[in-house]
Each structure stands twice: as C-alpha cells, then as structure tokens.
Enzyme design. Structure first.
Site, PDB file in Angstrom:
ATOM      1  N   ARG A  62       0.798  -1.224   0.000  1.00  0.00           N
ATOM      2  CA  ARG A  62       0.000   0.000   0.000  1.00  0.00           C
ATOM      3  C   ARG A  62       0.827   1.268   0.000  1.00  0.00           C
ATOM      4  NH1 ARG A  62      -3.667  -2.156   4.746  1.00  0.00           N
ATOM      5  NH2 ARG A  62      -1.596  -2.247   5.614  1.00  0.00           N
ATOM      6  N   LYS A 175       2.180 -18.687   7.454  1.00  0.00           N
ATOM      7  CA  LYS A 175       1.454 -19.016   8.671  1.00  0.00           C
ATOM      8  C   LYS A 175       1.112 -17.738   9.402  1.00  0.00           C
ATOM      9  CE  LYS A 175       3.397 -19.802  12.746  1.00  0.00           C
ATOM     10  NZ  LYS A 175       4.066 -18.702  13.457  1.00  0.00           N
ATOM     11  N   HIS A 205       8.322 -22.286   8.348  1.00  0.00           N
ATOM     12  CA  HIS A 205       9.754 -22.125   8.085  1.00  0.00           C
ATOM     13  C   HIS A 205      10.621 -23.115   8.863  1.00  0.00           C
ATOM     14  CE1 HIS A 205       9.866 -19.673  11.772  1.00  0.00           C
ATOM     15  NE2 HIS A 205      11.169 -19.808  11.753  1.00  0.00           N
ATOM     16  N   LYS A 209      14.630 -25.484   7.924  1.00  0.00           N
ATOM     17  CA  LYS A 209      15.895 -25.491   8.670  1.00  0.00           C
ATOM     18  C   LYS A 209      16.672 -26.768   8.333  1.00  0.00           C
ATOM     19  CE  LYS A 209      13.969 -22.835  12.540  1.00  0.00           C
ATOM     20  NZ  LYS A 209      14.740 -21.630  12.763  1.00  0.00           N
ATOM     21  N   GLU A 243      12.449 -19.753  23.618  1.00  0.00           N
ATOM     22  CA  GLU A 243      12.894 -18.464  23.087  1.00  0.00           C
ATOM     23  C   GLU A 243      13.191 -17.530  24.253  1.00  0.00           C
ATOM     24  OE1 GLU A 243      10.979 -17.274  19.153  1.00  0.00           O
ATOM     25  OE2 GLU A 243       9.311 -18.023  20.342  1.00  0.00           O
ATOM     26  N   ASP A 262       0.662 -19.846  17.589  1.00  0.00           N
ATOM     27  CA  ASP A 262       1.909 -19.337  17.044  1.00  0.00           C
ATOM     28  C   ASP A 262       2.970 -20.437  16.896  1.00  0.00           C
ATOM     29  OD1 ASP A 262       3.503 -17.089  16.178  1.00  0.00           O
ATOM     30  OD2 ASP A 262       4.623 -17.261  18.066  1.00  0.00           O
ATOM     31  N   HIS A 267       5.006 -25.272  14.240  1.00  0.00           N
ATOM     32  CA  HIS A 267       6.394 -25.700  14.410  1.00  0.00           C
ATOM     33  C   HIS A 267       6.544 -26.955  15.289  1.00  0.00           C
ATOM     34  CE1 HIS A 267       6.932 -21.941  12.500  1.00  0.00           C
ATOM     35  NE2 HIS A 267       7.056 -21.183  13.562  1.00  0.00           N
ATOM     36  N   LYS A 367       8.008 -18.034  25.389  1.00  0.00           N
ATOM     37  CA  LYS A 367       8.747 -16.786  25.188  1.00  0.00           C
ATOM     38  C   LYS A 367       9.383 -16.410  26.518  1.00  0.00           C
ATOM     39  CE  LYS A 367       6.878 -15.498  21.056  1.00  0.00           C
ATOM     40  NZ  LYS A 367       7.741 -15.699  19.885  1.00  0.00           N
TER      41      LYS A 367
HETATM   42  C1  BG6 Z   1       7.515 -17.688  14.152  1.00  0.00           C
HETATM   43  C2  BG6 Z   1       6.690 -17.197  15.308  1.00  0.00           C
HETATM   44  O1  BG6 Z   1       6.752 -18.519  13.324  1.00  0.00           O
HETATM   45  O2  BG6 Z   1       8.628 -18.412  14.645  1.00  0.00           O
HETATM   46  C3  BG6 Z   1       7.517 -16.359  16.264  1.00  0.00           C
HETATM   47  O3  BG6 Z   1       5.605 -16.415  14.828  1.00  0.00           O
HETATM   48  C4  BG6 Z   1       8.754 -17.120  16.686  1.00  0.00           C
HETATM   49  O4  BG6 Z   1       6.768 -15.976  17.408  1.00  0.00           O
HETATM   50  C5  BG6 Z   1       9.498 -17.661  15.471  1.00  0.00           C
HETATM   51  O5  BG6 Z   1       9.584 -16.249  17.427  1.00  0.00           O
HETATM   52  C6  BG6 Z   1      10.638 -18.558  15.884  1.00  0.00           C
HETATM   53  O6  BG6 Z   1      11.389 -18.868  14.750  1.00  0.00           O
HETATM   54  P1  BG6 Z   1      12.939 -19.185  14.851  1.00  0.00           P
HETATM   55  O7  BG6 Z   1      13.321 -19.597  13.487  1.00  0.00           O
HETATM   56  O8  BG6 Z   1      13.607 -17.932  15.338  1.00  0.00           O
HETATM   57  O9  BG6 Z   1      13.056 -20.278  15.868  1.00  0.00           O
END
Ligand code: BG6
Length: 517
Positions: A62, A175, A205, A209, A243, A262, A267, A367
C-alpha cells in the site's frame, strides 16, 4: 575424462536445482517479513547463483513507493542483515529485477496493473508466464487477495484458456494458516476456488531449517538408530522450542494468536511428525506428507478434562533475561493490561500406533525463557541395573540422543562409561557431532531453501491441506478448554525462568524431568 566432467556438471546442475525463469510477486512487500527475510534471502540466492537467468520480483504493497525508492529501502535491509553478506555488484544486478506496484489489497485496479506488468516482463525477459505469488500480508488480507487474483485472471484456475500463456502459477501462504480449524478450512476452500492443491505452498519455516531436514536423513540413512526408534527402546521424547525473546513489537498479532496458534499448531507439531513418522516410500512430497498426516491422525485427541491434566499454559511476568531486566507480557506494547494470552505451553501427547504406544511425547515452547534453544531429545530405557548393583551402582542415567536444531546445530549421544579406577563407577559421557565444524559450508537460511523449493515446484517441505487441518484439529480441544476456563494465575512465570511450576509437574508426575538446557 570428458564424460566424467560432463556427468559432474550435469549432477551439479541437478543438485543446484536452478528454477525455471519466473516472477516472484510478494504481497505485503513493505512488511517486516518481506523486508528482513524474503528480499534479503532472494538476493542471497542471486549471490549464490541459484536464481534463474530470467527473473523478476514484483513487490505489491500500500505504501507510496516507486520501484526506485522501494529498492533503496530494501537495500538498507540487505546491507544491515547479519545473515546475508552484502556484495554491491550482485545487489545492483538483483535490484534491477525488483518492481514496485502500489495498491490497496482490495483494489481491482492494482491487480490490473500487476497483470499488465507481468505480461510486459514475460515479453521483455522471457519469464515464460511462470509466477509465484507470496502472501506476506496480515492473514486478514488473504481472502481478498485470493479473490482479486482470481477475478484478474491471475490465479492458476482463472488464467485465460485461450491464448493461455504457457507457464505455471503457484502461491505461498504464510502461517498462521487460519486461526482455528474452521477458519483454516475456510481458507483452504477459498484457495481452492482459484488454485489447485498442486499450486499451493503452505509455509512453515521450521521445515526449511537444515537440521530439521536432517531428521529424516538421520533416521532413515543410519542402520544403527532406526531399529531402536520404537516403544521397545524409547522411554519418552521431549521437544523444546525455547525463546529468550519476547513478542518483539508484535503485540497486536500475538494477543490474537498466543503460543498454541503461534508455535504448537505448526512448528512443534511439525517436529513431532518428523520424529515419529514411518519411513516414506520416497523422499517426495506426497509420500512424505502421507506419513506425517498418519502420525497426526494417531496422536490422541484430548477431551476437555484431559486438557486440564496434560496441557499447561503460562504467561511471563517481568524478570531478567540475558542479564537485562525485561517487562512482563502485560506490559508489552499493544497488549491488554489484563491479557490472558498464553506465552508458554507444555503438552504431553501420546501417539496411538504400533511404534509409539505408551511413549509420551512432551512438547514445550515459551517466550522469555532463559535461552533460545530448539532441540529434540529421545530418552532411551535403562538396561537392568542388576549387574551393576553388586558393584554398588544404584542408579544410572539413561541413554539420550539429542538433536540440536538451534542455535548450536548438531547431534549429541549420551551414553554410560566406566570412570577410570579400581572401583566400578559409571558416568554418562557425550559423543558429539557439530554441523558447523563437520561441514564448514555456508548453510542456506530456512526461507532461502523454501523459496527455492517453491520455485522448482517441490512441495515436500510444505504442509498439505489435510496436514494443516489435522494439526488444527489436535489443537482445538486445547484452545476451547482454555477459552472456557480463563486462567486466574497469570502471569505465572518470571521472564528468564523455565516456565510455570505446573509445567514441571506435567512431566515430573510421570517420574521424568524436563531436560536442563
Ligand atoms: C515464528 C513465530 O513462526 O517463529 C515467532 O511467529 C517465533 O513468534 C518464530 O519467534 C521462531 O522462529 P525461529 O526460526 O527464530 O526459531
């Protein structure tokens, strides 16, 4: 000699998997994901010579940029990236392939402009009509963009049949894919109005990895591990995605999502399927995904009462992480001061199939934990101690195989050894494999790998429709039970600690412990 060289060249080309000429169209191109991840990673693919000779990036968003001002913006991101080395000559060349289309997502005029631009690029560069759309916008825009792509005859099924340009159309969807089972089904239905499943790439993602991909190789290319990868030998499995970071300014998104949407639905469950699945008949998209889906079907679905027993949630309070004082979740920007969004989850799953019956899978993610670490630990059963008791050994640590996914990528095998000396004393020792020192090559980032896979049309590392929906089905009882019972003890863990005390109880009442990481 000639032939050998020729063979090597052909093999190299095959392994390097250079995609066909194409345009990558990124919706939401001024957002964080596109700016900090997708564009730098596409540039890095160019730097490695992995993009096709004829190639274009079309950025759609945008904000009022021109192609030139947008290029300057993203150049900065590439120059400041810690993961991607900046090479001025490569950048100049790559930047020339970037085009910007300014449009509101619902505005049909933007899609008409996009169609004209793509046709022009097809003619000028010889892109062969190949297009990869990337939805990197907030999920609330997905339905509209898909509708408009269809209406503008840009989607796979709506491209004109008459004078149809040869070439493929694919769409990558970020996602979160839906926010629950119903919305995920709705989004799938929307996508299928104008795309075929073979054109859809649902991205997670974690699957990009390297160490996650190595899981399959490790399990199925090594005779010594696969036979003991069963309930006869495995005591339990722990999967941790910890994390140290907080929500990084994403309060608006996170308040809606929380840790179950999330991390758990995608994941963590992806890691579980790769650890638990049966060998596929081929390393090929449907064969692999069939096995993953079978596992998701075998995971026991919780009743509401079981959620109370087998799932623990938490939310961080202020505390100290990496020596620095950090605010609690409720003090973060765009978070309600009485928010009950969970930032930690611990789950005990069981898989009701022949291989895993009776083996608990403990999953946790949070987190603001003490450190950033992702690992999968397989703890094996103890041998009978009878032999060693005579020598005064009362206890032993079981064998443990740890697959370290990040940040230290490698594999550790822990086994028992005799301490040198006259007495019989047994201690655990480690045998380690370290990715970095063993291969010493530059690893592709997860997005590089997945972008390239989508360009060559390989869907192995992308989630299929039934996979995404089944993963949601597993998470639904948790979301529903949590909605029905608001937590009264939030925040219940300090930032910099390993989560709420109840999460310890989740595993300790089985006589086991979370690994100390
Ligand atoms: C994302 C989440 O999909 O993955 C985030 O939305 C998270 O909250 C992240 O921090 C973690 O990815 P990575 O590759 O840093 O472990």
């Amino acid at each position: 000699m000639e032939t050998l060289l020729g063979d090597r060249l052909r093999e190299g080309l095959r392994l390097r998997r250079i995609p066909q000429p194409c345009a990558v169209v990124i919706f939401g191109a001024t957002g964080d994901l596109a700016r900090n991840r997708l564009i730098p990673d596409l540039y890095n693919l160019a730097r490695k010579g992995l993009l096709p000779g004829a190639f274009a990036v079309v950025a759609v968003a945008r904000r009022p940029f021109t192609s030139d001002t947008f290029r300057e913006q993203v150049q900065e991101a590439v120059q400041h990236s810690t993961e991607v080395p900046y090479d001025a000559a490569v950048w100049e060349n790559f930047a020339g392939s970037i085009h910007y289309v300014q449009s509101e997502f619902p505005d049909p005029a933007g899609y008409a402009q996009l169609r004209t631009l793509l046709a022009e690029l097809d003619g000028r560069l010889g892109l062969g009509g190949n297009r990869l759309f990337y939805l990197a916008t907030p999920p609330s825009a997905y339905h509209t963009i898909i509708d408009r792509l269809g209406e503008a005859s840009l989607a796979g099924r709506t491209r004109p049949a008459q004078g149809r340009p040869a070439g493929w159309t694919r769409i990558i969807i970020e996602k979160p894919f839906g926010s629950d089972l119903e919305t995920a089904r709705g989004l799938n239905a929307k996508v299928f109005e104008v795309f075929d499943e073979t054109e859809v790439f649902r991205i997670d993602h974690y699957l990009g990895k390297e160490t996650v991909q190595n899981l399959m190789i490790f399990r199925f290319a090594n005779t010594i591990f696969e036979p003991i990868w069963t309930r006869q030998y495995v005591d339990h499995v722990q999967i941790t995605v910890a994390e140290s970071g907080g929500i990084l300014g994403r309060g608006g998104y996170y308040e809606e999502a929380g840790v179950a949407r999330d991390m758990l639905q995608n994941h963590l469950l992806q890691l579980l399927t790769l650890v638990a699945m049966e060998p596929p008949t081929a390393i090929e998209a449907d064969a692999v995904r069939n096995e993953k889906v079978k596992i998701l079907h075998a995971v026991r679905l919780f009743t509401p009462e079981e959620v109370e027993t087998f799932v623990e949630r938490g939310q961080y309070a202020r505390g100290i992480v990496d020596g620095k004082e950090v605010p609690g979740y409720r003090q973060e920007e765009r978070v309600a001061p009485d928010s009950v969004t969970p930032t930690y989850v611990g789950v005990r799953f069981e898989i009701d199939n022949w291989r895993w019956a009776g083996v608990p899978f403990y999953l946790r993610s949070g987190k603001r934990l003490p450190k950033r670490v992702t690992e999968i630990a397989i703890q094996f059963k103890l041998p009978p101690l009878i032999l060693f008791r005579q020598a005064g050994v009362e206890d032993m640590e079981p064998n443990m195989l740890t697959l370290n996914i990040q940040p230290d990528e490698g594999i550790t095998l822990r086994f028992a050894a005799k301490v040198p000396g006259q007495a019989t004393r047994i201690r655990p020792v480690n045998m380690e494999f370290d990715y970095g020192t063993s291969f010493g090559v530059e690893e592709p980032t997860a997005y590089e790998r997945l972008l390239l896979d989508a360009m060559v049309g390989d869907r192995t590392l992308f989630a299929r429709r039934d996979e995404v929906e089944k993963a949601w089905a597993l998470v639904m009882p948790i979301l529903e039970a949590w909605d029905a019972h608001r937590p009264t003890d939030f925040p219940n863990y300090e930032a910099g600690s390993w989560g709420p005390p109840a999460a310890r109880a989740l595993i300790e009442r089985d006589g086991r412990r979370w690994r100390r990481l």
